[in-house]
Scaffold this motif. Structure first.
Motif, short mmCIF file in Angstrom:
data_model
loop_
_atom_site.label_atom_id
_atom_site.label_comp_id
_atom_site.label_asym_id
_atom_site.label_seq_id
_atom_site.Cartn_x
_atom_site.Cartn_y
_atom_site.Cartn_z
N PRO A 95 3.86 17.57 3.33
CA PRO A 95 4.05 16.89 4.46
C PRO A 95 5.51 16.50 4.40
CG PRO A 95 3.14 15.52 2.70
CD PRO A 95 2.83 16.97 2.35
N HIS A 96 6.16 16.74 5.79
CA HIS A 96 7.49 16.59 5.85
C HIS A 96 7.84 15.72 7.11
CE1 HIS A 96 7.60 20.33 3.70
NE2 HIS A 96 8.98 20.30 3.60
N ASP A 97 8.96 14.91 6.99
CA ASP A 97 9.46 14.16 8.10
C ASP A 97 9.72 14.89 9.30
OD1 ASP A 97 11.09 12.52 9.83
OD2 ASP A 97 11.88 11.43 8.18
N TRP A 98 8.93 14.86 10.48
CA TRP A 98 9.28 15.66 11.45
C TRP A 98 10.67 15.50 12.21
CZ3 TRP A 98 6.07 14.27 16.56
CH2 TRP A 98 6.72 13.11 17.21
N ARG A 99 11.28 14.54 11.97
CA ARG A 99 12.87 14.24 12.21
C ARG A 99 13.75 15.05 11.57
NH1 ARG A 99 12.07 13.11 17.78
NH2 ARG A 99 10.89 10.96 18.03
N THR A 100 13.70 14.49 10.34
CA THR A 100 14.72 15.41 9.33
C THR A 100 14.54 16.77 8.77
OG1 THR A 100 13.87 14.25 7.37
CG2 THR A 100 15.34 12.91 8.76
N LYS A 101 12.98 17.00 9.11
CA LYS A 101 12.33 18.15 8.40
C LYS A 101 12.43 18.17 6.89
CE LYS A 101 11.95 19.24 12.78
NZ LYS A 101 10.82 19.23 13.54
N LEU A 119 -1.76 13.15 30.37
CA LEU A 119 -1.47 14.64 30.34
C LEU A 119 -0.46 14.82 29.40
CD1 LEU A 119 -1.46 16.96 33.40
CD2 LEU A 119 -0.29 17.59 31.19
N GLU A 120 -0.58 15.52 28.30
CA GLU A 120 0.45 15.60 27.29
C GLU A 120 0.07 16.99 26.37
OE1 GLU A 120 3.17 14.00 27.49
OE2 GLU A 120 2.65 12.63 28.97
N GLY A 121 1.07 17.32 25.46
CA GLY A 121 0.96 18.38 24.58
C GLY A 121 -0.23 18.17 23.49
N SER A 122 -0.94 18.98 23.12
CA SER A 122 -1.87 18.79 21.82
C SER A 122 -1.27 18.17 20.83
CB SER A 122 -2.51 19.90 21.72
OG SER A 122 -1.72 21.21 21.13
N ASP A 123 -0.17 17.84 20.48
CA ASP A 123 0.49 17.26 19.41
C ASP A 123 0.15 15.72 19.66
OD1 ASP A 123 2.23 17.27 21.44
OD2 ASP A 123 4.03 16.90 20.21
N GLN A 124 -0.11 15.25 20.85
CA GLN A 124 -0.23 14.11 21.16
C GLN A 124 -1.78 13.50 20.62
OE1 GLN A 124 2.42 12.21 21.50
NE2 GLN A 124 3.29 14.05 21.53
N ALA A 175 9.53 4.08 6.21
CA ALA A 175 8.17 4.44 6.24
C ALA A 175 7.67 5.25 7.69
CB ALA A 175 7.19 3.24 6.18
N LEU A 176 6.91 6.01 7.41
CA LEU A 176 6.38 6.78 8.41
C LEU A 176 4.91 6.59 8.69
CD1 LEU A 176 8.23 10.42 7.80
CD2 LEU A 176 9.12 8.27 9.07
N ALA A 177 4.63 7.15 10.13
CA ALA A 177 3.10 6.79 10.50
C ALA A 177 2.76 8.52 10.33
CB ALA A 177 2.91 6.46 12.02
N GLU A 178 1.41 8.50 10.50
CA GLU A 178 0.69 10.06 10.38
C GLU A 178 1.52 10.91 11.32
OE1 GLU A 178 -3.43 9.96 9.94
OE2 GLU A 178 -3.59 8.35 8.66
N ALA A 179 1.44 10.24 12.67
CA ALA A 179 2.21 10.86 13.65
C ALA A 179 3.38 11.51 13.63
CB ALA A 179 1.91 10.19 15.02
N LYS A 211 0.97 -1.26 -0.13
CA LYS A 211 -0.05 -0.02 0.06
C LYS A 211 0.70 1.29 0.05
CE LYS A 211 -3.28 0.25 2.70
NZ LYS A 211 -4.37 0.30 3.86
N PRO A 212 0.34 2.43 -0.57
CA PRO A 212 1.30 3.61 -0.37
C PRO A 212 1.06 4.06 0.95
CG PRO A 212 -0.55 3.85 -2.13
CD PRO A 212 -0.93 2.65 -1.38
N VAL A 213 2.27 4.42 1.51
CA VAL A 213 2.49 4.86 2.81
C VAL A 213 3.32 6.30 2.60
CG1 VAL A 213 2.25 2.62 3.95
CG2 VAL A 213 4.48 3.43 3.16
N TYR A 214 3.34 7.00 3.84
CA TYR A 214 4.26 8.07 4.05
C TYR A 214 5.63 7.48 4.01
CZ TYR A 214 0.78 11.57 4.97
OH TYR A 214 -0.48 12.39 4.87
N TRP A 215 6.45 8.04 3.07
CA TRP A 215 7.88 7.33 2.87
C TRP A 215 8.86 8.47 2.98
CZ3 TRP A 215 9.89 2.66 3.04
CH2 TRP A 215 11.44 2.56 2.84
N SER A 216 9.65 8.49 3.94
CA SER A 216 10.85 9.48 4.03
C SER A 216 12.08 9.23 3.23
CB SER A 216 10.84 9.86 5.58
OG SER A 216 12.01 10.64 5.52
N PRO A 217 12.51 9.63 2.01
CA PRO A 217 13.64 9.40 1.51
C PRO A 217 14.92 9.65 2.48
CG PRO A 217 12.37 10.45 -0.01
CD PRO A 217 11.76 10.42 1.40
N SER A 218 14.80 10.86 3.28
CA SER A 218 15.69 11.24 4.09
C SER A 218 16.20 10.57 5.22
CB SER A 218 15.67 12.67 4.57
OG SER A 218 14.26 12.83 5.14
N SER A 219 14.85 9.58 5.50
CA SER A 219 15.25 8.48 6.89
C SER A 219 15.20 7.31 6.05
CB SER A 219 14.02 8.78 7.70
OG SER A 219 13.85 9.95 8.38
#
Length: 922
Positions: free
Chosen positions: A399-405, A558-563, A198-202, A187-195
């Motif tokens: 969409p960007h990879d939240w680690r590598t940006k 109890l966490e930030g709204s990004d969770q 595959a990545l999850a939506e989160a 299936k098509p998934v988010y893929w990060s060439p820099s990493s």
């Protein structure tokens, strides 16, 4: 030490145990924390609360990579508020901190450190370096959180790399497998060439990106009797690099499509977008030759604009009229909707891009070219062939990879997925049963779960928990069952997940394992690891389900709204999948920290605030007080100026408590207390307001409204105590005989207020509260943290008395204005140098007539209350309900109490004192 001066110029004889005027928090706090460690405060609190109802706040694990930032401080401090309050409110509220210790950033940190050569190192050896790195940061962050006074079981935290945790995660995975929720699919998934993973939506964040915006003509090859072969369907795309993977063109079955003649050629596009598209392409004139409903054009065949292959016209509900042409370029290997519609029409899946984002041989002419670089080459080819109708640029959220940006892509690959459809309705039901703070959190997570696709849980990395799947070497069948899962979990529980990379397949499988499909007994291991969100999302099993002091489900996450797209989300999925319920009864989310101008904090802007530097400069209690003062449900601003203002509020609260304590000299709470019923009206009013404060603060803590706690305590200390009650009773405290019943009554109020406020602020200002608590006479608890929260006494309430005093305070405020005017005119200095003549209305006369000792209440030397029908002099200032004339009081100033009265000197032995002071001095 220097002792404080009273407003009357007399030095108080305070005991040497008096806490200092200045908090000196940066130096004092580490000493208080050392004392906590010495007495084992966490263990003592837990022992005291053993057997009480539990309240479990489950810690969402921060990532073990780098020093803590202000977001960490906000989050951990909010959690500490909750746990400390619950511990003092009749609950057994253990707090087990945790850390997320797997994932790509640690791999990158080790690789980029220059200390290891990844290519020359085995996987298990590299993983050991990752583990050591993570553990080093755990220890460093642990000390930093402790500096913030976050109380918890720091000796026994949970880490996602702990063997017992990894084993629990494997067993949870096995339960999902057993229920049929885990599958492998293309299936098509988010893929990060820099990493290269595959990545999850989160793991996706959206940032602005400039992309090509192109209109391309696909010439009709077979019009099925509807369209002439001289016509072309027009598509619009911002990803030219996906055109080599095009296998179809999607139309909406119900939209109206127009065959138009423009610039001497025929084109097909949605009639609803015709005007906008024509303007964008540059068609100044065009005519509509025919119209069709989308469903009439199904199965029309077009020619691919680059390759000698067909592009089939298909129908899809995902087509909209928001932008473009209504004819959607469809590449099943690079889009979720494209994949779904392609499956219905058996288009196949073409994804000619490798893990690094370079084209493969399946895209002739572009082999080895990075996908974004290929955009220019594709545009040149389309221009030369005449298929490119328009080229421009567009700035949009991408969409960007939240680690590598770096930008990511949709790419069809074989991955392991967790089915969401299988139990989506169960999750939506559970969301309704959770208490959300703020309330909009329910809608946010509901919409995310309602709309999300299946969860891609496999990652092409090595630092994480391996997916415990085996493949038959003979037939390729994937082998996993309950026996295998338990066997692997047992090994992990003893050795950790590194055993997967060290042991042979035969050692990882139960003895005698054979392929259930072909009977072969040779297997190979899965190379992928689980998504780190599966790691942390398993904490309800690895922590709540395993720690004896805890329980499932937790009372609060109890966490930030990004969770909402992270830990709240993944935890709900895994828990509902295996337990049928959410892992939390309540969820509280907070916003993010901005600078003083409302900008996002970033190192590049140089506007970050280091919480540890704040502790070194101002103290952790100041930082914690800022957290309480902020509306955490929104984004909060923080700057040096804001912290300075917070420190000023702290000073007012501290000085109020210091005054309360400093005036308890000679007061023994065991023998000197005065019953409320025996107090005068003012003291009773102060007790009423104290009880209302207790009720308000308790309710606010229970509702997680810490800003209300901050405001209520600050107002009570600065206004109701310092500016009113304490201002009035100073004379009674300083000038009366030590054993005077009226003085003892005031000291009773001060004592109760001191004890109550100290307890109420303990969750927010633990260092300050314990510093004060150890100096309060008569308390028996070693630490205020071992005391119980105060409880409002309903017997103290007196609505009529309270209303009467509130009406008086309004009048008092008006009188103070008149005194201030007289002071500005140099008519008087200190208010005790004044005499007041009050000319009230009938209503005000009736009110003031109920109060004795008006001179003490207004803190002047004399008051004359005139009749309501008496005319006021012209120089009397007019206020609501009365006229006020301020004049100099007659007589001499008493050297001891500063009251101006003709009585000064009437006692021969004390020529500079009034009669009262002369009697007290004796």
């Amino acid at each position: 030490m220097d002792q404080p001066k009273t407003d009357y110029g007399k030095t108080l004889n305070l005991p040497e145990t008096q806490f200092p005027m200045r908090g000196n928090l940066p130096q004092a706090e580490p000493k208080v924390q050392a004392w906590w460690d010495e007495i084992g405060i966490y263990e003592k609190v837990q022992k005291k609360n053993a057997g009480r109802p539990k309240f479990i706040l489950h810690d969402g694990p921060p990532y073990a990579n780098g020093d803590i930032h202000i977001g960490h401080a906000l989050n951990k401090t909010l959690k500490d508020f909750v746990v400390r309050f619950k511990s003092m409110s009749g609950f057994d509220a253990p707090y087990v901190p945790g850390w997320d210790t797997h994932g790509l950033p640690i791999e990158q940190a080790i690789t980029n450190s220059g200390k290891v050569d990844r290519k020359k190192m085995g996987i298990s050896e590299f993983r050991e370096f990752c583990k050591e790195y993570a553990l080093e940061w755990v220890e460093r962050q642990k000390k930093q959180f402790q500096r913030l006074a976050v109380r918890g079981d720091w000796e026994h935290p949970y880490l996602t790399l702990q063997p017992e945790y990894e084993a629990a995660q494997i067993r949870l995975f096995g339960q999902m497998v057993k229920k049929g929720y885990i599958y492998k699919g293309l299936k098509p998934v988010y893929w990060s060439p820099s990493s290269e993973s595959a990545l999850a939506e989160a793991e996706i964040e959206y940032k602005e990106k400039t992309s090509p915006s192109i209109y391309v003509a696909f010439q009709v090859k077979d019009g099925k009797g509807k369209l002439p072969e001289t016509a072309s369907l027009v598509i619009w795309t911002t990803t030219p690099w996906t055109l080599p993977a095009n296998l179809g063109i999607s139309l909406h079955p119900e939209y109206e499509y127009a065959l138009v003649n423009a610039a001497g050629k025929q084109y097909v596009l949605a009639k609803g977008l015709l005007e906008a598209a024509a303007k964008e392409i540059g068609w100044t004139e065009y005519t509509i030759e025919a119209t069709f409903i989308g469903s009439e054009l199904e199965h029309v065949v077009c020619r691919h604009p680059i390759y000698d292959r067909d592009s089939l016209v298909i129908l899809g509900e995902h087509v909209t009229l928001e932008a473009g042409t209504g004819c959607v370029h469809t590449a099943p290997g690079h889009g979720e909707d494209d994949f779904a519609v392609g499956q219905r029409y058996n288009l196949g899946v073409l994804s000619p891009v490798d893990d690094q984002g370079k084209f493969t041989a399946e895209a002739p002419g572009f082999e080895g070219i990075y996908y974004e670089k290929a955009n220019g080459m594709i545009l040149e080819m389309l221009t030369e062939s005449g298929h490119l109708l328009k080229q421009s640029s567009i700035v949009h959220q991408y969409p960007h990879d939240w680690r590598t940006k770096k930008p990511v892509m949709y790419r069809a690959t074989e991955q392991w997925f967790a089915s969401i459809d299988a139990f989506r309705e169960d999750m939506l039901r559970e969301i309704k049963n959770v208490e959300w703070t703020p309330a909009w959190g329910e809608v946010r997570l509901h919409n995310m779960i309602a709309d999300r696709g299946d969860w891609c849980i496999s990652r092409q990395r090595v630092w994480g928990v391996p997916i415990p799947i085996f493949y038959c070497k003979s037939c390729g069948h994937s082998h996993v069952d309950e026996e295998t899962i338990n066997h692997v979990a047992d090994i992990f529980a003893k050795e950790g997940s590194n055993a997967w990379f060290i042991r042979d397949e035969s050692e990882l499988l139960p003895e005698g394992s054979v392929c259930p499909k072909c009977g072969h007994n040779q297997f190979r291991k899965e190379k992928d690891i689980m998504d780190v969100w599966f790691d942390s999302g398993s904490s309800h099993a690895g922590v709540l389900g395993q720690r004896e002091a805890l329980q499932f489900p937790a009372d609060l996450y109890l966490e930030g709204s990004d969770q909402y797209r992270g830990w709240f989300n993944s935890s709900l999925i895994t828990s509902t999948a295996v337990n049928g319920c959410a892992p939390y009864k309540g969820v509280l989310s907070h916003g993010f920290t901005l600078d003083g101008e409302g900008r996002k904090m970033s190192k590049s802007l140089g506007n970050t605030v280091d919480p540890l530097k704040v502790c070194d400069k101002l103290g952790a209690d100041i930082l914690r007080l800022w957290v309480a003062s902020a509306d955490y449900q929104s984004d909060q601003r923080l700057s040096d100026n804001i912290l300075t203002q917070t420190a000023e509020v702290y000073r007012k609260i501290r000085n109020t408590l210091r005054f309360l304590h400093g005036n308890l000299t000679g007061f023994n709470p065991a023998t000197d207390r005065v019953a409320v019923k025996d107090m005068n009206s003012l003291d009773r009013y102060a007790m009423i307001r104290l009880n209302k404060l207790i009720a308000k603060v308790t309710e606010s803590y229970n509702r997680y409204e810490f800003q209300q706690v901050y405001q209520a305590v600050h107002h009570f200390c600065a206004v109701e105590m310092s500016a009113f009650y304490l201002d009035i009773v100073k004379d009674r405290l300083y000038a009366s005989k030590p054993g005077d019943p009226a003085r003892k009554a005031a000291q009773t109020v001060l004592y109760d207020a001191l004890c109550a406020i100290t307890k109420l602020v303990t969750p927010i200002l633990p260092h300050t509260a314990d510093e004060i608590w150890r100096l309060i006479p008569g308390v028996t608890e070693e630490s205020v943290q071992l005391a119980e929260m105060p409880v409002a006494d309903p017997a103290v309430a007196d609505a009529e008395l309270e209303q009467r005093w509130e009406a008086f305070i309004v009048i008092r405020d008006e009188v103070n204005k008149a005194l201030e005017e007289a002071r500005n005119k140099k008519l008087i200095g200190n208010s005790l140098g004044a005499k007041l003549d009050l000319y009230p209305t009938k209503e005000t006369e009736a009110l003031l007539g109920q109060f004795a000792d008006l001179d003490q209440l207004f803190i002047v030397s004399a008051v004359e209350l005139h009749k309501a029908d008496e005319a006021h002099p012209e120089d009397a200032a007019a206020f609501k309900g009365l006229h006020v004339r301020v004049s100099q009081a007659e007589g001499e100033k008493c050297e001891r109490c500063w009251i101006v009265t003709p009585e000064v000197g009437t006692v021969e032995e004390h020529s500079t004192l009034c009669e009262r002071c002369a009697e007290v001095i004796g």
